[in-house]
Design a protein around this motif. Structure first.
Motif, short mmCIF file in Angstrom:
data_model
loop_
_atom_site.label_atom_id
_atom_site.label_comp_id
_atom_site.label_asym_id
_atom_site.label_seq_id
_atom_site.Cartn_x
_atom_site.Cartn_y
_atom_site.Cartn_z
N ALA A 114 0.84 -1.20 0.00
CA ALA A 114 0.00 0.00 0.00
C ALA A 114 0.87 1.25 0.00
CB ALA A 114 -0.93 0.00 1.21
N VAL A 115 1.99 1.21 0.74
CA VAL A 115 2.92 2.34 0.75
C VAL A 115 3.47 2.57 -0.66
CG1 VAL A 115 5.15 3.17 1.62
CG2 VAL A 115 3.55 2.00 3.17
N LEU A 116 3.85 1.49 -1.34
CA LEU A 116 4.42 1.61 -2.68
C LEU A 116 3.38 2.08 -3.69
CD1 LEU A 116 6.60 -1.61 -2.68
CD2 LEU A 116 7.40 0.75 -2.47
N SER A 117 2.15 1.59 -3.54
CA SER A 117 1.07 2.03 -4.43
C SER A 117 0.81 3.53 -4.26
CB SER A 117 -0.20 1.23 -4.16
OG SER A 117 -1.28 1.70 -4.95
N SER A 118 0.80 3.97 -3.00
CA SER A 118 0.62 5.40 -2.72
C SER A 118 1.80 6.20 -3.27
CB SER A 118 0.49 5.65 -1.22
OG SER A 118 -0.66 4.98 -0.70
N GLY A 119 3.01 5.63 -3.14
CA GLY A 119 4.19 6.31 -3.66
C GLY A 119 4.11 6.52 -5.16
N SER A 120 3.54 5.55 -5.85
CA SER A 120 3.39 5.68 -7.29
C SER A 120 2.44 6.83 -7.65
CB SER A 120 2.85 4.38 -7.89
OG SER A 120 2.66 4.49 -9.28
N GLN A 121 1.37 6.97 -6.87
CA GLN A 121 0.43 8.07 -7.11
C GLN A 121 1.05 9.42 -6.74
OE1 GLN A 121 -3.71 7.19 -5.74
NE2 GLN A 121 -2.85 5.22 -5.14
N VAL A 122 1.78 9.45 -5.64
CA VAL A 122 2.47 10.68 -5.24
C VAL A 122 3.47 11.09 -6.32
CG1 VAL A 122 4.08 11.69 -3.59
CG2 VAL A 122 2.15 10.35 -2.77
N ARG A 123 4.15 10.11 -6.91
CA ARG A 123 5.13 10.40 -7.96
C ARG A 123 4.47 11.15 -9.12
NH1 ARG A 123 9.39 7.34 -9.84
NH2 ARG A 123 9.96 7.19 -7.64
N GLU A 124 3.29 10.72 -9.52
CA GLU A 124 2.59 11.39 -10.63
C GLU A 124 2.29 12.85 -10.29
OE1 GLU A 124 -0.89 9.24 -11.73
OE2 GLU A 124 0.16 7.34 -12.01
N HIS A 125 1.79 13.10 -9.08
CA HIS A 125 1.49 14.48 -8.68
C HIS A 125 2.77 15.30 -8.52
CE1 HIS A 125 -2.78 13.74 -8.20
NE2 HIS A 125 -2.53 12.70 -7.42
N ALA A 126 3.81 14.66 -7.99
CA ALA A 126 5.08 15.38 -7.80
C ALA A 126 5.69 15.78 -9.14
CB ALA A 126 6.06 14.52 -7.00
N ASP A 127 5.60 14.89 -10.12
CA ASP A 127 6.11 15.21 -11.46
C ASP A 127 5.34 16.39 -12.05
OD1 ASP A 127 8.08 13.30 -11.48
OD2 ASP A 127 6.89 11.80 -12.53
N ALA A 128 4.01 16.38 -11.86
CA ALA A 128 3.20 17.48 -12.39
C ALA A 128 3.55 18.80 -11.70
CB ALA A 128 1.71 17.16 -12.20
N LEU A 129 3.77 18.76 -10.38
CA LEU A 129 4.15 19.97 -9.66
C LEU A 129 5.51 20.48 -10.11
CD1 LEU A 129 2.98 19.02 -6.05
CD2 LEU A 129 2.10 20.90 -7.44
N ALA A 130 6.46 19.56 -10.29
CA ALA A 130 7.79 19.96 -10.74
C ALA A 130 7.71 20.62 -12.12
CB ALA A 130 8.72 18.74 -10.79
N ASP A 131 6.91 20.05 -13.02
CA ASP A 131 6.74 20.65 -14.35
C ASP A 131 6.16 22.06 -14.23
OD1 ASP A 131 7.71 18.41 -15.60
OD2 ASP A 131 5.74 17.55 -16.02
N LEU A 132 5.18 22.22 -13.33
CA LEU A 132 4.54 23.53 -13.15
C LEU A 132 5.54 24.58 -12.68
CD1 LEU A 132 2.05 25.38 -12.88
CD2 LEU A 132 1.72 24.43 -10.59
N PHE A 133 6.31 24.23 -11.64
CA PHE A 133 7.26 25.21 -11.09
C PHE A 133 8.35 25.57 -12.09
CE2 PHE A 133 5.57 23.88 -6.91
CZ PHE A 133 5.35 25.13 -6.37
N VAL A 134 8.88 24.59 -12.78
CA VAL A 134 9.94 24.87 -13.76
C VAL A 134 9.41 25.75 -14.87
CG1 VAL A 134 11.43 23.83 -15.51
CG2 VAL A 134 11.27 22.78 -13.24
#
Length: 216
Positions: free
Chosen positions: A147-167
């Motif tokens: 469950a931790v890893l599954s959540s991590g995969s979802q967090v990764r998607e949002h984190a990538d989107a946030l990084a793209d936004l800030f850059v």
């Protein structure tokens, strides 16, 4: 074979059994002579350590197969790309100490797929000390590692989107190109927004320590 078994503290019969099960790699052969090396000894000590921690031979065989086919650490860590994260080198036994019975072949494979883990010789390298510590704390709190890893995969998607936004925003509207400044600003905004989002969600759900009673 006799010398390897003695160094590993096991019997030759046990060593033959491990070979038949595919738990260790075949030796290098020169004519009729079979040569074992430090990698074979490290694997045997790993098997002993995992058995002492309650893992079954079937589970260890699955872990060994995943370990042998795992992603190389250079692939996971990149080629010298800058990072604020501190990688952690672990033996398989140390990884098992972090996650106990949750250190399964399936979870190991999922961690490699996410890029959390890489293989470097006889060691496992976790890409981030902070992620390793947080993941193990969640598991100790009762959250299954899958469950931790599954959540991590979802967090990764949002984190990538946030990084793209800030850059995109920072490079479009300012002359700032310093990665340190970008990281500092991004951390400040995301930390504040996440903190406020958690406050809102906890108010909606009520105080977990007092069911049914809303937070002030």
């Amino acid at each position: 074979m006799e010398e390897l078994a003695e160094e590993a503290g096991i019997t030759v019969r046990t060593l033959r059994f491990y070979r038949e099960r595919g738990l260790i790699q075949p030796p290098r052969r020169e004519g009729r002579i079979a040569w074992y090396d430090d990698h074979h000894l490290a694997r045997l000590r790993t098997i002993t350590g995992l058995l002492e921690r309650g893992h079954t031979l079937n589970g260890i065989a699955d872990l060994a197969a995943t370990f042998d086919s795992g992603r190389d650490v250079a692939e996971v860590l990149g080629l010298g790309e800058p990072s604020e994260e501190t990688p952690v080198r672990l033996t398989p036994e140390q990884l098992a100490d972090y996650f106990q019975d949750q250190a399964t072949a399936e979870n190991l494979a999922a961690s490699m797929e996410l890029g959390y883990l890489g293989i470097d010789g006889d060691e496992i390298v976790h890409i981030s000390r902070r992620l390793l510590d947080a993941s193990s704390e969640l598991v100790r709190a009762g959250v299954p590692l899958d469950a931790v890893l599954s959540s991590g995969s979802q967090v990764r998607e949002h984190a990538d989107a946030l990084a793209d936004l800030f850059v995109r925003v920072l490079r479009t509207h300012t002359a700032a190109s310093d990665p340190g400044q970008l990281r500092t600003l991004a951390h400040a905004v995301v930390d504040a927004e996440l903190s406020m989002a958690l406050d809102r969600r906890l108010r909606e759900d009520g105080d977990p320590d007092e069911p049914g009673r809303p937070r002030p």
